[in-house]
Every structure is written in structure tokens, then in C-alpha cells.
Design an enzyme around this catalytic site. Structure first.
Site, PDB file in Angstrom:
ATOM      1  N   GLU A  38      -5.597   4.381   5.861  1.00 47.94           N
ATOM      2  CA  GLU A  38      -5.250   4.164   4.455  1.00 47.94           C
ATOM      3  C   GLU A  38      -5.650   5.352   3.581  1.00 47.94           C
ATOM      4  OE1 GLU A  38      -6.159   0.855   0.974  1.00 47.94           O
ATOM      5  OE2 GLU A  38      -5.897   0.193   3.034  1.00 47.94           O
ATOM      6  N   ARG A  68       0.821  -1.218   0.000  1.00 46.69           N
ATOM      7  CA  ARG A  68       0.000   0.000   0.000  1.00 46.69           C
ATOM      8  C   ARG A  68       0.852   1.264   0.000  1.00 46.69           C
ATOM      9  NH1 ARG A  68      -2.273  -3.623  -1.110  1.00 46.69           N
ATOM     10  NH2 ARG A  68      -4.225  -4.531  -0.378  1.00 46.69           N
ATOM     11  N   SER A  99     -11.356  -0.114   2.840  1.00 45.54           N
ATOM     12  CA  SER A  99     -10.566  -0.382   4.053  1.00 45.54           C
ATOM     13  C   SER A  99     -10.012   0.930   4.597  1.00 45.54           C
ATOM     14  CB  SER A  99      -9.422  -1.338   3.728  1.00 45.54           C
ATOM     15  OG  SER A  99      -9.928  -2.570   3.252  1.00 45.54           O
TER      16      SER A  99
END
Length: 351
Positions: free
Chosen positions: A343, A160, A239
Site C-alpha cells: 500500500e 485504495r 496497513s
């Protein structure tokens, strides 16, 4: 190039949250994108780049500067080489690669947002990450004042993360190039255990591309991870927290905390994450810390389908969302000694 002033930004995000921008510019060509960025940089105007808005948390006060919405188009497929304009809708592009019989991104179906955002976040799901298929990223380098082409290794991809995320003020992605695979209509080897179970195959097996895509879409929909305007569980950024990656020493401490809290037979999720590192599950941590599906009583709550998604139930403010996020972070830290990291990109706010 369309220009609006005091323009609402909430409708441009999947959270449907956030105040207005001083100025909103919509660019439909690479040249317009570059021109807008150069103008903002020359004037010293703060710049916010918006693609699909699926990874943004914008403060209630909005953005004092120029918001640049990238709405470029371009799907160029030659053999197994694909070039996407940054403004292409990602999930539509995945569908077209499957229709073309090419493997490599089929398990990334249903992920909201634009193609240009995928290398920034190194978007991944169900055993695939875009870093495995991206060959080059064409971007405008604000520091150099020119368009550059960065190869896969230069993008510094990790979980990520990427060079673009590490230095968010430097690059504006214009186009992304992928190398896909012609496997006679079959998917890439299935890597994710949940996907393999749903498909009724073993990890490493291949299945028809359409079957892989449809199965992933079904799995995502069951977790509220496929956009649906009528379903408030999808009024989210997907998420909200990344899966923590712990050193061996930190994981040992965490493991002990788990047994202390949940019992000596409790075993937390653990996945190899490189030498001396282990990844665990943010969703598991949230649930075991007491934040179950549907948690909350206000207009911002945990999704009723997935503990990893924070949602706007309608009428929420960004501050409502942040209060919930901070409560979850504090609760997980107190329970297990692990600090969750958001995130989505925060604009004008933070945890």
C-alpha cells in the site's frame, strides 16, 4: 520557502526510514507549491512530494532530486461544505468536523498523514472512504502547466486507488473539498461490523459523533494504528498491504487452497467487491501463512498488535523492512496462491 540541501528524509516519515534528499523545499502556500513544482519540471529535476509521510517507504540511498514538503494550512467550513489545504493534518481536521457536529469522516479519525494525500489513496477505514464525501480536488496539473479542479467522478476513485495514484507524476494536490452531513450531532450510518460491535449497535444505526470518533480511535490504538513516538508498533505506514480483490475464478482456487491447508471447515474472509469480484483480508492471509503478531527477530518486525503493519523497532534500515516484506509476500503466495500488493508508495526501492 525553506530550502535545505542533503536533508534527512527519515524524520519526515512515520517509518523513520530512508536516506537524504539532494534538496528539500518546504512550501507553506499553494503559490510556493506550484513554484517549486514548476522549477523542478523546468530543470528536469526528479520531484518527490511529501505530506505527512505516513505512506512512504524511502530507500536507504535517499532521493536524488528535490523533495517538496507540503506544509500549507487552511480549514474553511461553510455550512456543510469543507475545504482543506493539502498540508492540513488529517486527524486534526476530522476532530474539527466532529466538533462542528458534521458527519461523513468521523470513522477516519486517527489516520496519520495530510489532507492532500487522502484523495490519492482514497483513504478509508471502518466503513468510510473519502471518496464518499469528496466533491472536488484542486490540483496542479504538471502536464498542462496549470491549476485544475477535478470533480468526484473525474477522480476515478476505487478501493485504495484514484486517478492521482494511477498517474503519480501528473498531479500535485493543493486543496480538497468535502460535502459533509448535518445529522443533528449523529454520525453517518455505521457500516463496519467491528465498529458496530464496539458501539453496541446494529450496522446502519447512527450514534453520537463524538462516540463514533472515540470508538474508532480506541480500535485503532489497540492495533497500533495511532501515532505514538514511544510505541514502536506505530513506527509504520499502517496497513502495509492492500486487501486482495479476486475474480470469482481466482477466489474459487484460493478457497480450495485454504481448505487444503487449514482443513475442510476453514472459511476465508470474503466481501463483495463489485460484479464478479470478492475482497479478502490481507491480515488474515498473513496470519494464516504463519506470520503472526510480533514476527521477526531483527530491527524490522510485524507489529505486536496487528499482522498487517510492518514496523521499525528502532535502528532498522529500509532494506531490513523490505527483506521482511518480501518474506511475507513469498510466504502468503506459497501458502494460498495470492500475491500481496504494498500500500505505501515506494521511493527508489521495490518489492
Amino acid at each position: 520557502m525553506l530550502e535545505l540541501h542533503d536533508a534527512p528524509l527519515a524524520p519526515l516519515t512515520t517509518f523513520r526510514l530512508g536516506g537524504p534528499a539532494t534538496r528539500l523545499v518546504t512550501a507553506t502556500t499553494d503559490a510556493e507549491v506550484v513554484a517549486a513544482v514548476r522549477e523542478a519540471d523546468a530543470d528536469g529535476t526528479p520531484l518527490l512530494v511529501i505530506g505527512g509521510g505516513s505512506n512512504l517507504v524511502i530507500g536507504d540511498k535517499g532521493f536524488a532530486g528535490t523533495a517538496l514538503r507540503i506544509a500549507t494550512s487552511g480549514f474553511d467550513l461553510v455550512g456543510t461544505t469543507l475545504e482543506l489545504a493539502a498540508g492540513e493534518v488529517w486527524t486534526d481536521a476530522v476532530a474539527r468536523t466532529v466538533e462542528a457536529g458534521l458527519a461523513g469522516v468521523e470513522c477516519l479519525a486517527g489516520i496519520p498523514g495530510s489532507a492532500g494525500a487522502t484523495p490519492i489513496q482514497n483513504v478509508g477505514a471502518y466503513g468510510q472512504e473519502v471518496s464518499a464525501t469528496i466533491t472536488e480536488v484542486i490540483a496542479y496539473d504538471r502536464r498542462a502547466g496549470e491549476t485544475v479542479t477535478l470533480g468526484n467522478e473525474e477522480c476515478a476513485f476505487s478501493y485504495r486507488h484514484s486517478r492521482f495514484k494511477a498517474d503519480p507524476e501528473r498531479y500535485v494536490v493543493l486543496r480538497v473539498r468535502f460535502a459533509l452531513e448535518d445529522a443533528d450531532g449523529l454520525s453517518a450510518p455505521v457500516k463496519y461490523a467491528e465498529t458496530a460491535r464496539a458501539l453496541g449497535v446494529e450496522p446502519g444505526d447512527r450514534v453520537p459523533l463524538t462516540q463514533a470518533r472515540e470508538t474508532v480511535l480506541k480500535l485503532r490504538a489497540g492495533k497500533g494504528m495511532v501515532l505514538d513516538a514511544e510505541d514502536h508498533d506505530t513506527w509504520s505506514a499502517g496497513s502495509f498491504f492492500t486487501n486482495p480483490i479476486l475474480t470469482d475464478a481466482d477466489f474459487a482456487v484460493f478457497h480450495a487452497r485454504v481448505k487444503e491447508r487449514l482443513g475442510k471447515d476453514a472459511v476465508p474472509p470474503a466481501y463483495p467487491a463489485g460484479e464478479g469480484r470478492t475482497k479478502t483480508s490481507a491480515a488474515w492471509l498473513i496470519d494464516k501463512a504463519g506470520f503472526t503478531k510480533g514476527y521477526g527477530s531483527g530491527p524490522a518486525r510485524i507489529s505486536g498488535k496487528h499482522t498487517l503493519a510492518l514496523t521499525n523497532r528502532g535502528g532498522a534500515t529500509t532494506e531490513d523492512l523490505l527483506v521482511l516484506a518480501r518474506e511475507v509476500v513469498a510466504g502468503v503466495r506459497e501458502a494460498f496462491g495470492v500475491t500481496l500488493v504494498n500500500e505505501p508508495v515506494m521511493v527508489g526501492v521495490g518489492l
